[in-house]
Design an enzyme around this catalytic site. Structure first.
Site, PDB file in Angstrom:
ATOM      1  N   ARG A  40       0.823  -1.219   0.000  1.00  0.00           N
ATOM      2  CA  ARG A  40       0.000   0.000   0.000  1.00  0.00           C
ATOM      3  C   ARG A  40       0.856   1.266   0.000  1.00  0.00           C
ATOM      4  O   ARG A  40       0.469   2.284  -0.575  1.00  0.00           O
ATOM      5  CB  ARG A  40      -0.951  -0.010   1.196  1.00  0.00           C
ATOM      6  CG  ARG A  40      -2.115  -0.974   0.992  1.00  0.00           C
ATOM      7  CD  ARG A  40      -3.013  -1.056   2.194  1.00  0.00           C
ATOM      8  NE  ARG A  40      -4.235  -1.790   1.858  1.00  0.00           N
ATOM      9  CZ  ARG A  40      -5.072  -2.279   2.754  1.00  0.00           C
ATOM     10  NH1 ARG A  40      -4.823  -2.130   4.045  1.00  0.00           N
ATOM     11  NH2 ARG A  40      -6.168  -2.925   2.382  1.00  0.00           N
ATOM     12  N   LYS A 212     -14.971 -16.227   5.809  1.00  0.00           N
ATOM     13  CA  LYS A 212     -16.398 -16.207   6.140  1.00  0.00           C
ATOM     14  C   LYS A 212     -17.300 -16.009   4.931  1.00  0.00           C
ATOM     15  O   LYS A 212     -17.087 -15.102   4.129  1.00  0.00           O
ATOM     16  CB  LYS A 212     -16.676 -15.089   7.155  1.00  0.00           C
ATOM     17  CG  LYS A 212     -16.036 -15.313   8.513  1.00  0.00           C
ATOM     18  CD  LYS A 212     -16.399 -14.186   9.457  1.00  0.00           C
ATOM     19  CE  LYS A 212     -15.817 -14.412  10.846  1.00  0.00           C
ATOM     20  NZ  LYS A 212     -16.151 -13.282  11.746  1.00  0.00           N
ATOM     21  N   GLY A 365      -6.547  -6.814  -0.229  1.00  0.00           N
ATOM     22  CA  GLY A 365      -6.509  -7.555   1.023  1.00  0.00           C
ATOM     23  C   GLY A 365      -5.536  -8.720   1.015  1.00  0.00           C
ATOM     24  O   GLY A 365      -4.404  -8.624   0.545  1.00  0.00           O
ATOM     25  N   GLY A 389     -12.167  -4.507   0.927  1.00  0.00           N
ATOM     26  CA  GLY A 389     -13.548  -4.205   1.321  1.00  0.00           C
ATOM     27  C   GLY A 389     -14.223  -3.247   0.364  1.00  0.00           C
ATOM     28  O   GLY A 389     -15.396  -3.426   0.006  1.00  0.00           O
TER      29      GLY A 389
END
Length: 408
Positions: A40, A212, A365, A389
């Protein structure tokens, strides 16, 4: 969409002008405070370098981790300032506070081409406040840091794509005060995501992993009607396997999502593809002994930590003729070498598809971290996003506040 760009700001001239830049410098640190993936920071350099080289007085705001509403040395941007200075090839000052006396003094002392990084913006609880007035107050103080000596406004450049899905003071509110522009990073990300959602060349393959199902449910539901195939691996695959009535041992399982997964499998049976074999172990550890079993033969007391070689072959075949690929989430615990083959194999399949002309996007991510950790060629993909996200929410069809405000 009509968003002013960095090139337009540079064309107006920034020499001697204060420019506030919201960057995404939220990099992972080890226990000793060392940066483990500088991706990043590297991605933030082009915008910052262009402004500094053009003579702007650059003030950067960014966050690191999730401090609990106040300063915490563990989340200081000090290591980031050092690494950013190294990548920029110029000194980066670090303010001792966010908008306090040190930040003000340093901002006032900036000369043309200087770069100042404010301390972690989340040390000020107003940054993430749900109260509009509190956020607006912080935004005004941030804007004051780049105000000209004659009271003329500075400019705001939004370049932290990883936070544009957040309605926060340094992302959203400050753009309502200052003339605002999209930095190189944000402009590129928006262009790429628009291509993924509007002019997608088919066959369109989506690769989803991570832990998840609940984190990816909306994107599965949105893309299942648009994609030709959705490949599912990672921890989330076990809830889908359980929805097929299979035993998953001690693997990660979201029991409350089983019925939802059943519905998805029934509705999109021809689109959703699950692993046919799994690499299991008796514990979650780097030194655990790997064993490959069929996905309908996971032993009790064992947990799945990766997809197996037959799944990689199957997924590779699905990806081989794709013209567009979106990948978000690793296929297994890639941080442990014994359980990294699934992620590496699928990533290599995407690289191969890209070499044949496919447009491939890595959705930030852990996926982006995996590309670097597994030493895969970053230029083997069409685009590697910096915001997992934010990418997902865009593909879910949600409005991103930090993008919407730039359009006004």
């Amino acid at each position: 969409m009509s968003i002013k760009t960095l090139d337009e700001l540079l064309g107006e001239g920034v020499e001697g002008r204060g420019v506030l830049v919201r960057s995404d410098l939220n990099v992972p640190l080890d226990d000793d405070g060392n940066i483990t993936d500088a991706g990043r920071i590297i991605a933030s350099v082009p915008t910052l370098a262009a402004l500094a080289d053009a003579g702007a007085k650059v003030v950067i705001t960014a966050h690191l981790g999730r401090p609990k509403g106040g300063p915490d040395p563990k989340f200081s941007l000090a290591p980031v300032a050092a690494a950013l200075g190294e990548k920029l090839g110029r000194h980066v000052q670090l303010a001792g506070d966010v908008v306090g006396t040190d930040a003000l003094a340093r901002a006032e002392g900036l000369t043309d081409g200087d770069v100042l990084l404010l301390e972690n913006i989340r040390f000020d609880p107003r940054e993430t406040s749900k109260d509009d007035a509190e956020r607006a107050a912080l935004a005004r103080e941030l804007a004051a840091l780049v105000e000209g000596p004659d009271g003329s406004p500075g400019a705001f450049v939004s370049d932290g794509f990883g936070v544009v899905h957040r309605k926060q003071a340094s992302v959203y509110d400050v753009a309502g005060i200052l003339p605002h522009y999209a930095g190189t990073l944000v402009a590129t990300e928006v262009k790429v995501l628009e291509q993924l959602t509007s002019s997608t060349e088919r066959p369109y393959a989506v690769v989803l992993g991570g832990s998840k199902v609940s984190d990816k449910l909306a994107v599965i539901e949105n893309l299942a009607t648009k994609a030709d195939s959705i490949v599912i691996g990672g921890g989330m695959c076990f809830t889908f396997l359980a929805a097929q009535g299979l035993s998953v041992g001690t693997s990660l399982l979201q029991e409350e999502m089983i019925d939802t997964c059943k519905r998805l499998l029934d509705t999109y049976a021809d689109v959703i593809h699950l692993p046919v074999d799994i690499v299991v172990a008796d514990k979650f550890a780097a030194d655990a002994e790997p064993e490959t079993v069929a996905s309908d033969r996971i032993p009790d007391g064992k947990m799945g930590l990766d997809i197996g070689p037959e799944s990689v072959k199957r997924f590779t075949a699905l990806l081989s003729n794709a013209k567009t690929v979106f990948w978000n989430g690793p296929m297994g615990v890639f941080e442990f070498p014994a359980f990294a083959d699934g992620t590496k194999g699928v990533a290599e399949a995407i690289i191969t598809a890209t070499s044949k002309g496919a447009f491939s996007v890595v959705g930030g991510g852990d996926s982006a971290a995996a590309v670097r950790q597994l030493e895969l060629a970053e230029d083997g993909f069409s685009h590697i996003s910096t915001g997992g996200g934010a990418s997902l929410e865009y593909l879910e069809g949600k409005t991103l506040p930090g993008i919407e405000v730039l359009e006004s």
